[in-house]
Scaffold this motif. Structure first.
Motif, PDB file in Angstrom:
ATOM      1  N   GLU A  50       0.797  -1.220   0.000  1.00 44.62           N
ATOM      2  CA  GLU A  50       0.000   0.000   0.000  1.00 44.62           C
ATOM      3  C   GLU A  50       0.832   1.273   0.000  1.00 44.62           C
ATOM      4  OE1 GLU A  50      -2.936  -0.034   3.082  1.00 44.62           O
ATOM      5  OE2 GLU A  50      -3.521  -2.095   2.654  1.00 44.62           O
ATOM      6  N   LEU A  51       2.113   1.151   0.248  1.00 40.57           N
ATOM      7  CA  LEU A  51       2.963   2.329   0.351  1.00 40.57           C
ATOM      8  C   LEU A  51       3.905   2.436  -0.838  1.00 40.57           C
ATOM      9  CD1 LEU A  51       4.068   1.953   4.083  1.00 40.57           C
ATOM     10  CD2 LEU A  51       2.421   3.595   3.194  1.00 40.57           C
ATOM     11  N   SER A  52       4.154   3.663  -1.230  1.00 41.09           N
ATOM     12  CA  SER A  52       5.183   3.888  -2.241  1.00 41.09           C
ATOM     13  C   SER A  52       6.542   3.749  -1.559  1.00 41.09           C
ATOM     14  CB  SER A  52       5.036   5.281  -2.849  1.00 41.09           C
ATOM     15  OG  SER A  52       5.396   6.265  -1.891  1.00 41.09           O
ATOM     16  N   ALA A  53       7.580   3.643  -2.350  1.00 36.85           N
ATOM     17  CA  ALA A  53       8.933   3.561  -1.801  1.00 36.85           C
ATOM     18  C   ALA A  53       9.253   4.802  -0.973  1.00 36.85           C
ATOM     19  CB  ALA A  53       9.944   3.371  -2.918  1.00 36.85           C
ATOM     20  N   ASP A  54       8.786   5.959  -1.427  1.00 36.96           N
ATOM     21  CA  ASP A  54       9.024   7.200  -0.686  1.00 36.96           C
ATOM     22  C   ASP A  54       8.302   7.202   0.657  1.00 36.96           C
ATOM     23  OD1 ASP A  54      10.669   8.221  -2.655  1.00 36.96           O
ATOM     24  OD2 ASP A  54       9.094   9.451  -3.575  1.00 36.96           O
ATOM     25  N   GLU A  55       7.064   6.722   0.672  1.00 36.09           N
ATOM     26  CA  GLU A  55       6.302   6.666   1.926  1.00 36.09           C
ATOM     27  C   GLU A  55       6.958   5.704   2.910  1.00 36.09           C
ATOM     28  OE1 GLU A  55       1.702   7.491   0.626  1.00 36.09           O
ATOM     29  OE2 GLU A  55       2.615   5.577   0.007  1.00 36.09           O
ATOM     30  N   LEU A  56       7.380   4.560   2.418  1.00 39.22           N
ATOM     31  CA  LEU A  56       8.037   3.589   3.289  1.00 39.22           C
ATOM     32  C   LEU A  56       9.344   4.156   3.827  1.00 39.22           C
ATOM     33  CD1 LEU A  56       8.014   0.821   4.545  1.00 39.22           C
ATOM     34  CD2 LEU A  56       9.077  -0.082   2.477  1.00 39.22           C
ATOM     35  N   SER A  57      10.094   4.819   2.985  1.00 44.24           N
ATOM     36  CA  SER A  57      11.348   5.442   3.402  1.00 44.24           C
ATOM     37  C   SER A  57      11.099   6.507   4.472  1.00 44.24           C
ATOM     38  CB  SER A  57      12.044   6.065   2.192  1.00 44.24           C
ATOM     39  OG  SER A  57      13.217   6.699   2.579  1.00 44.24           O
ATOM     40  N   GLU A  58      10.032   7.275   4.306  1.00 41.71           N
ATOM     41  CA  GLU A  58       9.682   8.308   5.286  1.00 41.71           C
ATOM     42  C   GLU A  58       9.350   7.682   6.643  1.00 41.71           C
ATOM     43  OE1 GLU A  58       6.015  11.347   5.861  1.00 41.71           O
ATOM     44  OE2 GLU A  58       6.990  11.413   3.896  1.00 41.71           O
ATOM     45  N   ILE A  59       8.612   6.580   6.629  1.00 42.16           N
ATOM     46  CA  ILE A  59       8.273   5.897   7.884  1.00 42.16           C
ATOM     47  C   ILE A  59       9.535   5.381   8.558  1.00 42.16           C
ATOM     48  CG2 ILE A  59       7.166   3.819   8.837  1.00 42.16           C
ATOM     49  CD1 ILE A  59       4.889   4.301   6.797  1.00 42.16           C
ATOM     50  N   VAL A  60      10.391   4.740   7.798  1.00 43.31           N
ATOM     51  CA  VAL A  60      11.633   4.196   8.360  1.00 43.31           C
ATOM     52  C   VAL A  60      12.483   5.315   8.961  1.00 43.31           C
ATOM     53  CG1 VAL A  60      13.812   3.057   7.760  1.00 43.31           C
ATOM     54  CG2 VAL A  60      11.652   2.146   6.896  1.00 43.31           C
ATOM     55  N   SER A  64      13.354   5.790  12.971  1.00 47.21           N
ATOM     56  CA  SER A  64      14.752   5.915  13.392  1.00 47.21           C
ATOM     57  C   SER A  64      14.967   7.173  14.227  1.00 47.21           C
ATOM     58  CB  SER A  64      15.655   5.929  12.158  1.00 47.21           C
ATOM     59  OG  SER A  64      16.995   6.089  12.533  1.00 47.21           O
ATOM     60  N   GLU A  65      14.414   8.285  13.804  1.00 45.02           N
ATOM     61  CA  GLU A  65      14.560   9.537  14.553  1.00 45.02           C
ATOM     62  C   GLU A  65      13.923   9.445  15.937  1.00 45.02           C
ATOM     63  OE1 GLU A  65      13.080  12.765  12.174  1.00 45.02           O
ATOM     64  OE2 GLU A  65      14.560  12.399  10.585  1.00 45.02           O
ATOM     65  N   LEU A  66      12.755   8.822  16.022  1.00 43.99           N
ATOM     66  CA  LEU A  66      12.083   8.679  17.310  1.00 43.99           C
ATOM     67  C   LEU A  66      12.847   7.746  18.239  1.00 43.99           C
ATOM     68  CD1 LEU A  66       8.459   8.580  15.949  1.00 43.99           C
ATOM     69  CD2 LEU A  66       9.410  10.357  17.437  1.00 43.99           C
ATOM     70  N   ILE A 107       0.871   4.425  12.782  1.00 42.40           N
ATOM     71  CA  ILE A 107       1.159   3.565  11.648  1.00 42.40           C
ATOM     72  C   ILE A 107       0.441   2.226  11.797  1.00 42.40           C
ATOM     73  CG2 ILE A 107       2.974   2.369  10.342  1.00 42.40           C
ATOM     74  CD1 ILE A 107       2.950   5.472  10.074  1.00 42.40           C
ATOM     75  N   GLY A 108       0.479   1.661  12.981  1.00 45.80           N
ATOM     76  CA  GLY A 108      -0.188   0.375  13.224  1.00 45.80           C
ATOM     77  C   GLY A 108      -1.684   0.434  13.037  1.00 45.80           C
ATOM     78  N   ARG A 109      -2.299   1.573  13.325  1.00 51.43           N
ATOM     79  CA  ARG A 109      -3.752   1.707  13.180  1.00 51.43           C
ATOM     80  C   ARG A 109      -4.182   1.682  11.713  1.00 51.43           C
ATOM     81  NH1 ARG A 109      -3.348   5.290  17.546  1.00 51.43           N
ATOM     82  NH2 ARG A 109      -3.162   7.069  16.168  1.00 51.43           N
ATOM     83  N   ARG A 110      -3.272   1.883  10.817  1.00 52.59           N
ATOM     84  CA  ARG A 110      -3.620   1.843   9.389  1.00 52.59           C
ATOM     85  C   ARG A 110      -4.166   0.481   8.995  1.00 52.59           C
ATOM     86  NH1 ARG A 110       1.179   5.123   6.222  1.00 52.59           N
ATOM     87  NH2 ARG A 110       0.950   7.036   7.383  1.00 52.59           N
ATOM     88  N   GLN A 111      -3.776  -0.550   9.730  1.00 54.71           N
ATOM     89  CA  GLN A 111      -4.270  -1.882   9.416  1.00 54.71           C
ATOM     90  C   GLN A 111      -5.757  -2.013   9.685  1.00 54.71           C
ATOM     91  OE1 GLN A 111      -2.334  -4.855  11.764  1.00 54.71           O
ATOM     92  NE2 GLN A 111      -3.055  -4.037  13.689  1.00 54.71           N
ATOM     93  N   LYS A 112      -6.279  -1.168  10.551  1.00 59.17           N
ATOM     94  CA  LYS A 112      -7.696  -1.249  10.924  1.00 59.17           C
ATOM     95  C   LYS A 112      -8.559  -0.367  10.043  1.00 59.17           C
ATOM     96  CE  LYS A 112      -6.292  -2.397  15.510  1.00 59.17           C
ATOM     97  NZ  LYS A 112      -5.479  -1.836  16.496  1.00 59.17           N
ATOM     98  N   ASN A 113      -7.945   0.457   9.223  1.00 59.16           N
ATOM     99  CA  ASN A 113      -8.710   1.379   8.353  1.00 59.16           C
ATOM    100  C   ASN A 113      -8.962   0.765   6.999  1.00 59.16           C
ATOM    101  OD1 ASN A 113      -8.727   3.314  10.356  1.00 59.16           O
ATOM    102  ND2 ASN A 113      -6.834   4.240   9.658  1.00 59.16           N
TER     103      ASN A 113
END
Length: 113
Positions: A50-60, A64-66, A107-113
């Motif tokens: 469901e995610l583009s490479a850019d979206e996945l990269s942004e999440i990663v 990491s920052e958090l 991010i985890g809640r996306r599975q429920k949407n």
């Protein structure tokens, strides 16, 4: 600054066994562990489709920052004076843990949407 290879799970384990934290911090660690599991489940089960490479990269990058933020907050308090730890360190650690848990949950809640 945290070492690049410092394991965020090791820091969470250190927090759990520490006598320097209170129940709130232990609760935050639990929130992170649960939220990270939900996030990872979604990312591995459906997120990668469901995610583009850019979206996945942004999440990663955000994860990491958090993680770096709570590692840094923990490390700052390791050799700090008790008064600083109580007045500044613990609130800073709480904020870093809370922000990580909230983002992982989002991010985890996306599975429920």
């Amino acid at each position: 600054m945290p070492e690049e290879d410092e394991n965020p799970n090791r820091i969470l384990a250190d927090i759990i066994v520490s006598k320097k934290v209170g129940g709130l911090h232990l609760r935050r660690v639990g929130e992170i562990l649960i939220a990270r599991e939900e996030m990872n489940h979604w990312l591995y089960a459906t997120g990668h489709r469901e995610l583009s490479a850019d979206e996945l990269s942004e999440i990663v990058e955000q994860v990491s920052e958090l993680e770096e933020a709570y590692i840094r907050a923990w490390r700052e308090g390791e050799n700090a004076e008790r008064q600083w730890w109580l007045s500044t360190g613990l609130p800073r650690l709480d904020t870093a843990l809370r922000e990580a848990a909230e983002y992982f949950s989002e991010i985890g809640r996306r599975q429920k949407n």
